[in-house]
Scaffold this motif. Structure first.
Motif, PDB file in Angstrom:
ATOM      1  N   ARG A  20      49.409  22.146 -31.741  1.00  0.00           N
ATOM      2  CA  ARG A  20      48.447  22.160 -30.653  1.00  0.00           C
ATOM      3  C   ARG A  20      47.378  21.086 -30.875  1.00  0.00           C
ATOM      4  O   ARG A  20      47.048  20.754 -32.009  1.00  0.00           O
ATOM      5  CB  ARG A  20      47.783  23.533 -30.541  1.00  0.00           C
ATOM      6  N   TYR A  21      46.811  20.590 -29.780  1.00  0.00           N
ATOM      7  CA  TYR A  21      45.743  19.602 -29.910  1.00  0.00           C
ATOM      8  C   TYR A  21      44.848  19.657 -28.684  1.00  0.00           C
ATOM      9  O   TYR A  21      45.244  20.123 -27.608  1.00  0.00           O
ATOM     10  CB  TYR A  21      46.297  18.190 -30.085  1.00  0.00           C
ATOM     11  N   VAL A  22      43.624  19.191 -28.853  1.00  0.00           N
ATOM     12  CA  VAL A  22      42.688  18.984 -27.753  1.00  0.00           C
ATOM     13  C   VAL A  22      42.009  17.637 -27.982  1.00  0.00           C
ATOM     14  O   VAL A  22      41.889  17.171 -29.112  1.00  0.00           O
ATOM     15  CB  VAL A  22      41.607  20.091 -27.661  1.00  0.00           C
ATOM     16  N   LYS A  23      41.562  17.018 -26.916  1.00  0.00           N
ATOM     17  CA  LYS A  23      40.725  15.828 -27.050  1.00  0.00           C
ATOM     18  C   LYS A  23      39.277  16.278 -27.238  1.00  0.00           C
ATOM     19  O   LYS A  23      38.838  17.236 -26.607  1.00  0.00           O
ATOM     20  CB  LYS A  23      40.831  14.947 -25.809  1.00  0.00           C
ATOM     21  N   SER A  24      38.569  15.567 -28.093  1.00  0.00           N
ATOM     22  CA  SER A  24      37.154  15.871 -28.261  1.00  0.00           C
ATOM     23  C   SER A  24      36.353  15.213 -27.154  1.00  0.00           C
ATOM     24  O   SER A  24      36.830  14.291 -26.480  1.00  0.00           O
ATOM     25  CB  SER A  24      36.657  15.391 -29.624  1.00  0.00           C
ATOM     26  N   ARG A  74      41.505  18.738 -38.220  1.00  0.00           N
ATOM     27  CA  ARG A  74      42.005  20.097 -38.009  1.00  0.00           C
ATOM     28  C   ARG A  74      40.844  20.992 -37.615  1.00  0.00           C
ATOM     29  O   ARG A  74      39.738  20.891 -38.136  1.00  0.00           O
ATOM     30  CB  ARG A  74      42.670  20.631 -39.266  1.00  0.00           C
ATOM     31  N   GLY A  75      41.079  21.900 -36.683  1.00  0.00           N
ATOM     32  CA  GLY A  75      40.046  22.827 -36.259  1.00  0.00           C
ATOM     33  C   GLY A  75      40.652  24.058 -35.612  1.00  0.00           C
ATOM     34  O   GLY A  75      41.863  24.285 -35.681  1.00  0.00           O
ATOM     35  N   GLU A  76      39.802  24.826 -34.994  1.00  0.00           N
ATOM     36  CA  GLU A  76      40.248  26.050 -34.328  1.00  0.00           C
ATOM     37  C   GLU A  76      39.498  26.190 -33.022  1.00  0.00           C
ATOM     38  O   GLU A  76      38.284  25.968 -32.958  1.00  0.00           O
ATOM     39  CB  GLU A  76      39.989  27.260 -35.226  1.00  0.00           C
ATOM     40  N   LEU A  77      40.197  26.519 -31.975  1.00  0.00           N
ATOM     41  CA  LEU A  77      39.607  26.719 -30.656  1.00  0.00           C
ATOM     42  C   LEU A  77      40.137  28.023 -30.080  1.00  0.00           C
ATOM     43  O   LEU A  77      41.349  28.194 -29.941  1.00  0.00           O
ATOM     44  CB  LEU A  77      39.953  25.541 -29.740  1.00  0.00           C
ATOM     45  N   ARG A  78      39.225  28.930 -29.795  1.00  0.00           N
ATOM     46  CA  ARG A  78      39.578  30.246 -29.255  1.00  0.00           C
ATOM     47  C   ARG A  78      40.668  30.927 -30.086  1.00  0.00           C
ATOM     48  O   ARG A  78      41.631  31.493 -29.556  1.00  0.00           O
ATOM     49  CB  ARG A  78      40.010  30.116 -27.789  1.00  0.00           C
ATOM     50  N   GLY A  79      40.516  30.797 -31.395  1.00  0.00           N
ATOM     51  CA  GLY A  79      41.441  31.458 -32.308  1.00  0.00           C
ATOM     52  C   GLY A  79      42.746  30.732 -32.526  1.00  0.00           C
ATOM     53  O   GLY A  79      43.620  31.226 -33.248  1.00  0.00           O
ATOM     54  N   VAL A  80      42.898  29.543 -31.924  1.00  0.00           N
ATOM     55  CA  VAL A  80      44.134  28.773 -32.051  1.00  0.00           C
ATOM     56  C   VAL A  80      43.886  27.571 -32.961  1.00  0.00           C
ATOM     57  O   VAL A  80      42.979  26.771 -32.710  1.00  0.00           O
ATOM     58  CB  VAL A  80      44.633  28.289 -30.674  1.00  0.00           C
ATOM     59  N   ALA A  81      44.681  27.452 -34.007  1.00  0.00           N
ATOM     60  CA  ALA A  81      44.584  26.285 -34.884  1.00  0.00           C
ATOM     61  C   ALA A  81      45.123  25.066 -34.151  1.00  0.00           C
ATOM     62  O   ALA A  81      46.209  25.122 -33.560  1.00  0.00           O
ATOM     63  CB  ALA A  81      45.368  26.525 -36.168  1.00  0.00           C
ATOM     64  N   CYS A  82      44.362  23.984 -34.164  1.00  0.00           N
ATOM     65  CA  CYS A  82      44.800  22.796 -33.440  1.00  0.00           C
ATOM     66  C   CYS A  82      44.126  21.554 -34.016  1.00  0.00           C
ATOM     67  O   CYS A  82      43.225  21.644 -34.841  1.00  0.00           O
ATOM     68  CB  CYS A  82      44.469  22.912 -31.947  1.00  0.00           C
ATOM     69  N   PHE A  83      44.617  20.410 -33.588  1.00  0.00           N
ATOM     70  CA  PHE A  83      44.006  19.134 -33.934  1.00  0.00           C
ATOM     71  C   PHE A  83      42.992  18.752 -32.861  1.00  0.00           C
ATOM     72  O   PHE A  83      43.257  18.909 -31.672  1.00  0.00           O
ATOM     73  CB  PHE A  83      45.053  18.028 -34.043  1.00  0.00           C
ATOM     74  N   PHE A  84      41.857  18.246 -33.292  1.00  0.00           N
ATOM     75  CA  PHE A  84      40.890  17.631 -32.384  1.00  0.00           C
ATOM     76  C   PHE A  84      41.083  16.117 -32.480  1.00  0.00           C
ATOM     77  O   PHE A  84      41.004  15.549 -33.568  1.00  0.00           O
ATOM     78  CB  PHE A  84      39.460  18.001 -32.779  1.00  0.00           C
ATOM     79  N   VAL A  85      41.344  15.477 -31.354  1.00  0.00           N
ATOM     80  CA  VAL A  85      41.556  14.025 -31.320  1.00  0.00           C
ATOM     81  C   VAL A  85      40.191  13.365 -31.170  1.00  0.00           C
ATOM     82  O   VAL A  85      39.521  13.524 -30.149  1.00  0.00           O
ATOM     83  CB  VAL A  85      42.478  13.622 -30.156  1.00  0.00           C
ATOM     84  N   GLU A  86      39.760  12.638 -32.210  1.00  0.00           N
ATOM     85  CA  GLU A  86      38.409  12.101 -32.248  1.00  0.00           C
ATOM     86  C   GLU A  86      38.318  10.631 -31.847  1.00  0.00           C
ATOM     87  O   GLU A  86      37.338  10.227 -31.238  1.00  0.00           O
ATOM     88  CB  GLU A  86      37.823  12.260 -33.660  1.00  0.00           C
ATOM     89  N   ASP A  87      39.302   9.842 -32.226  1.00  0.00           N
ATOM     90  CA  ASP A  87      39.150   8.392 -32.039  1.00  0.00           C
ATOM     91  C   ASP A  87      40.521   7.754 -32.040  1.00  0.00           C
ATOM     92  O   ASP A  87      41.514   8.347 -32.476  1.00  0.00           O
ATOM     93  CB  ASP A  87      38.298   7.810 -33.171  1.00  0.00           C
TER      94      ASP A  87
END
Length: 244
Positions: A150-154, A214-227
């Motif tokens: 899983r991933y999200v953009k920052s 690596r981080g967690e969002l709403r209890g889901v482990a995911c990658f935060f895309v920083e740059d």
């Protein structure tokens, strides 16, 4: 970083190689050696400049300056060096043909110096990008993506991408990022932790790399895309650690 750093950091000056057909053979050799020495000194000065520390508030401006140096300043210097050596070789070398190999050595020496300078600028820029991602991490700006990894953009990502990449490369990067959500992650993305940091990197197409954490969002482990930014091979075929 002064404007001088952006577009006037020449690693070769045509004035260092001012010779004519009337110049003696020994003097031509001395001028060539002097041009090589000055180019090496300019490279050393660049290296010293790149190791100078900066305040965190100046980090974005330094990254922009390094990208401009890498994409405009150093290539312009390389073109100027090629043109200067070719001009003198045409004016002098064809009249003193035994010196032709020495002119070829000078041309290759200048190209090698510019390759080293490009690698220096890239590595300095990338180190600052890593510092920025670690010191100024963003929050989520998109829904959680992917069915496997899983991933999200920052909320920092879009602005940083726009400053680092042209539009076509940003579109290409988004296509690569979508593949991060596959299960399993395709090995060709080369997703890997960066040694000595809490950050990760992966390919973003066209010699570009993502920086993730690596981080967690709403209890889901995911990658935060920083740059994201260029990490090309400037070392004459010897690829850097992030480009392997």
């Amino acid at each position: 970083m002064p404007d001088l750093f952006l577009d006037k950091t020449l690693l070769f000056d045509a004035g260092w190689l001012t010779v004519s057909a009337a110049t003696s053979r020994d003097d031509v050799l001395l001028r060539i050696a002097e041009a090589e020495r000055r180019a090496e000194a300019a490279l050393e000065q660049l290296a010293q400049t790149l190791t100078q520390g900066i305040a965190a508030a100046e980090r974005d401006r330094r990254i922009d300056a390094l990208l401009a140096l890498e994409t405009r300043g150093i290539p312009a210097s390389r073109t100027a060096a090629d043109g200067a050596v070719e001009r003198v070789m045409m004016e002098v070398g064809f009249r003193k043909r035994d010196l032709m190999p020495r002119f070829h050595e000078l041309a290759e020496h200048c190209r090698a110096i510019h390759r080293r300078a490009l690698a220096m600028a890239r590595d300095a820029r990338w180190a600052l990008m890593l510092e920025r991602a670690a010191a100024d991490p963003g929050g989520p700006s998109s829904p959680i993506q992917g069915t496997g990894t899983r991933y999200v953009k920052s909320d920092r990502y879009d602005a940083r991408a726009a400053r680092s990449l042209p539009p076509d490369d940003r579109v290409r990067a988004d296509r690569f990022l979508k593949r991060l959500g596959e299960d399993p992650v395709p090995p060709e993305l080369e997703l890997s932790a960066l040694e000595g940091t809490a950050l990760w990197a992966m390919k973003a197409g066209n010699g570009n790399r993502f920086i993730l954490r690596r981080g967690e969002l709403r209890g889901v482990a995911c990658f935060f895309v920083e740059d994201v930014g260029p990490y090309p091979d400037h070392e004459g075929g010897r690829r850097g650690v992030l480009a392997r």
